[in-house]
Design a protein around this motif. Sequence first.
Motif, PDB file in Angstrom:
ATOM      1  N   LYS A   1      56.856  31.681  33.847  1.00 30.17           N
ATOM      2  CA  LYS A   1      55.574  31.866  33.343  1.00 30.17           C
ATOM      3  C   LYS A   1      55.101  33.108  33.640  1.00 30.17           C
ATOM      4  N   TRP A   2      55.212  33.688  34.775  1.00 27.66           N
ATOM      5  CA  TRP A   2      54.977  35.191  34.878  1.00 27.66           C
ATOM      6  C   TRP A   2      55.701  36.139  33.908  1.00 27.66           C
ATOM      7  N   LEU A   3      56.934  36.063  33.967  1.00 30.26           N
ATOM      8  CA  LEU A   3      57.560  37.040  32.887  1.00 30.26           C
ATOM      9  C   LEU A   3      56.814  36.943  31.469  1.00 30.26           C
ATOM     10  N   VAL A   4      56.388  35.891  30.940  1.00 27.22           N
ATOM     11  CA  VAL A   4      55.592  35.455  29.574  1.00 27.22           C
ATOM     12  C   VAL A   4      54.512  36.318  29.782  1.00 27.22           C
ATOM     13  N   LYS A   5      53.605  36.036  30.843  1.00 26.48           N
ATOM     14  CA  LYS A   5      52.523  36.609  30.997  1.00 26.48           C
ATOM     15  C   LYS A   5      52.362  38.098  31.226  1.00 26.48           C
ATOM     16  N   ILE A   6      53.337  38.851  31.814  1.00 25.48           N
ATOM     17  CA  ILE A   6      53.337  40.186  31.944  1.00 25.48           C
ATOM     18  C   ILE A   6      53.955  40.791  30.435  1.00 25.48           C
ATOM     19  N   LEU A   7      54.787  39.991  29.952  1.00 25.27           N
ATOM     20  CA  LEU A   7      54.915  40.405  28.523  1.00 25.27           C
ATOM     21  C   LEU A   7      53.835  40.363  27.527  1.00 25.27           C
ATOM     22  N   GLN A   8      52.894  39.313  27.588  1.00 28.26           N
ATOM     23  CA  GLN A   8      51.852  39.393  26.758  1.00 28.26           C
ATOM     24  C   GLN A   8      50.779  40.529  26.961  1.00 28.26           C
ATOM     25  N   THR A   9      50.735  40.846  28.446  1.00 23.68           N
ATOM     26  CA  THR A   9      49.851  42.117  28.619  1.00 23.68           C
ATOM     27  C   THR A   9      50.408  43.385  28.099  1.00 23.68           C
ATOM     28  N   ILE A  10      51.853  43.504  28.197  1.00 27.00           N
ATOM     29  CA  ILE A  10      52.497  44.732  27.890  1.00 27.00           C
ATOM     30  C   ILE A  10      52.227  44.641  26.215  1.00 27.00           C
TER      31      ILE A  10
ATOM     32  N   PHE B   1      60.500  51.449  35.226  1.00 29.46           N
ATOM     33  CA  PHE B   1      60.366  50.209  34.327  1.00 29.46           C
ATOM     34  C   PHE B   1      59.830  49.061  35.455  1.00 29.46           C
ATOM     35  N   HIS B   2      60.313  48.838  36.548  1.00 29.38           N
ATOM     36  CA  HIS B   2      60.081  47.831  37.395  1.00 29.38           C
ATOM     37  C   HIS B   2      58.879  47.844  37.990  1.00 29.38           C
ATOM     38  N   GLU B   3      58.218  49.358  38.292  1.00 34.80           N
ATOM     39  CA  GLU B   3      56.961  49.446  38.608  1.00 34.80           C
ATOM     40  C   GLU B   3      55.697  49.286  37.811  1.00 34.80           C
ATOM     41  N   GLN B   4      56.151  49.786  36.685  1.00 31.99           N
ATOM     42  CA  GLN B   4      54.958  49.613  35.486  1.00 31.99           C
ATOM     43  C   GLN B   4      55.039  48.143  35.047  1.00 31.99           C
ATOM     44  N   PHE B   5      56.205  47.295  35.002  1.00 37.60           N
ATOM     45  CA  PHE B   5      56.097  46.018  34.452  1.00 37.60           C
ATOM     46  C   PHE B   5      55.394  45.142  35.074  1.00 37.60           C
ATOM     47  N   PHE B   6      55.332  45.329  36.618  1.00 39.49           N
ATOM     48  CA  PHE B   6      54.778  44.475  37.545  1.00 39.49           C
ATOM     49  C   PHE B   6      53.457  45.082  37.770  1.00 39.49           C
ATOM     50  N   ALA B   7      53.102  46.274  37.582  1.00 38.39           N
ATOM     51  CA  ALA B   7      51.504  46.803  37.535  1.00 38.39           C
ATOM     52  C   ALA B   7      50.832  46.122  36.527  1.00 38.39           C
ATOM     53  N   GLN B   8      51.297  45.406  35.434  1.00 35.62           N
ATOM     54  CA  GLN B   8      50.505  44.672  34.588  1.00 35.62           C
ATOM     55  C   GLN B   8      49.905  43.515  35.368  1.00 35.62           C
ATOM     56  N   HIS B   9      50.479  42.843  36.317  1.00 36.33           N
ATOM     57  CA  HIS B   9      49.895  41.897  36.878  1.00 36.33           C
ATOM     58  C   HIS B   9      50.386  41.884  38.318  1.00 36.33           C
ATOM     59  N   PRO B  10      49.735  42.830  39.220  1.00 34.46           N
ATOM     60  CA  PRO B  10      50.037  42.656  40.486  1.00 34.46           C
ATOM     61  C   PRO B  10      49.862  41.535  41.293  1.00 34.46           C
ATOM     62  N   GLU B  11      49.433  40.601  40.793  1.00 37.67           N
ATOM     63  CA  GLU B  11      49.480  39.311  41.516  1.00 37.67           C
ATOM     64  C   GLU B  11      50.652  38.404  41.205  1.00 37.67           C
ATOM     65  N   ALA B  12      51.495  38.919  40.349  1.00 35.26           N
ATOM     66  CA  ALA B  12      52.777  37.825  40.290  1.00 35.26           C
ATOM     67  C   ALA B  12      53.470  37.881  41.628  1.00 35.26           C
ATOM     68  N   PRO B  13      54.031  36.875  41.567  1.00 37.78           N
ATOM     69  CA  PRO B  13      54.812  36.429  43.022  1.00 37.78           C
ATOM     70  C   PRO B  13      56.036  37.283  43.188  1.00 37.78           C
ATOM     71  N   GLN B  14      56.176  37.633  44.689  1.00 36.59           N
ATOM     72  CA  GLN B  14      57.586  38.542  44.873  1.00 36.59           C
ATOM     73  C   GLN B  14      58.800  37.759  44.430  1.00 36.59           C
ATOM     74  N   ARG B  15      58.767  36.427  44.540  1.00 40.10           N
ATOM     75  CA  ARG B  15      60.320  35.623  43.993  1.00 40.10           C
ATOM     76  C   ARG B  15      60.260  36.250  42.575  1.00 40.10           C
ATOM     77  N   THR B  16      59.476  36.447  41.637  1.00 44.13           N
ATOM     78  CA  THR B  16      59.439  36.836  40.420  1.00 44.13           C
ATOM     79  C   THR B  16      60.019  38.182  40.139  1.00 44.13           C
ATOM     80  N   ARG B  17      59.570  39.119  41.203  1.00 41.82           N
ATOM     81  CA  ARG B  17      59.743  40.612  41.257  1.00 41.82           C
ATOM     82  C   ARG B  17      61.295  40.782  41.184  1.00 41.82           C
TER      83      ARG B  17
END
Length: 280
Positions: free
Chosen positions: A112-121, A150-166
């Motif tokens: 879910k979170w990978l998809v949400k982040i890619l949607q924002t990207i 890449f890791h930093e900017q990927f998760f900057a799209q949704h900082p609320e994404a859980p640590q497990r997904t990171r």
Amino acid sequence: MPPELQKRSPDEIKKLKPFLDAWVEKIERTEYIDDDPILFMHAFNQKEDQLLAGFFAATMAWGRRDIVIRKVRDFLNRMDNRPTDFIVNFSDRDAERFEGFKHRTFKPIDMKWLVKILQTILSQYGSFEDFWASCHKNASENERPLMSVFHEQFFAQHPEAPQRTRKHVSNADKKSSCKRLYLFLRWALRNNSPVDLGLMNFMPQSELMIPLDVHVARQARALGLLSRTYNDWWAVQELTEALRLLDPQDPAKYDYALFGLGINQDEIPEKFIKNPIVLD
């Protein structure tokens, strides 16, 4: 693993070129595609679909290839095999599609979170390649590893994404080998290949790092291309530097040679073995 490994000199490394080039030619053939997760990139006709399917396939490339292929196929089926449309139009209620999905430590919440982040990207940058290009520019200007940015900017799209997904997206700052991200870039950047697609050109393929897994590392150590005993970011740098002596414009092609040797463990002539092959 032996406490100290012998490393070939630059001149000795260059003497391996005919042997390793022959293995690249033997493995890098269209027949390779059907049994490798890269097949999902070849399954689509539109560039964005190919990149997004490839990103998920590479991100999930953990374990036996047949199992990875089965799990990626399951995931893409849940997206109706229309990854771009699904991601662009995704809403939280669509996350129900992922219920019951599992691969290794991947769970529905991660997908879910990978998809949400890619949607924002896709919304913010217009395309996945443009996001990569922005990360590459940032990394170059600040002299940082691409995969750290890449890791930093990927998760900057949704900082609320859980640590497990990171944890499912590698970070060179954590000294990870970033194998799966560089596998994706090998698929997407290398051109004039019967396997890799050459879809993106935001950076030259000469900058690709080797996708380092345990099998590639084992053969590299046996050949004296790698002296570091841990499969971490420093090992990636050491091995890629050695392979650039063989082809400075396309060092990542030797992933095919080392992979091929890994599945044919008795194929290294005794004269080329620098260190004993140690099976984990």
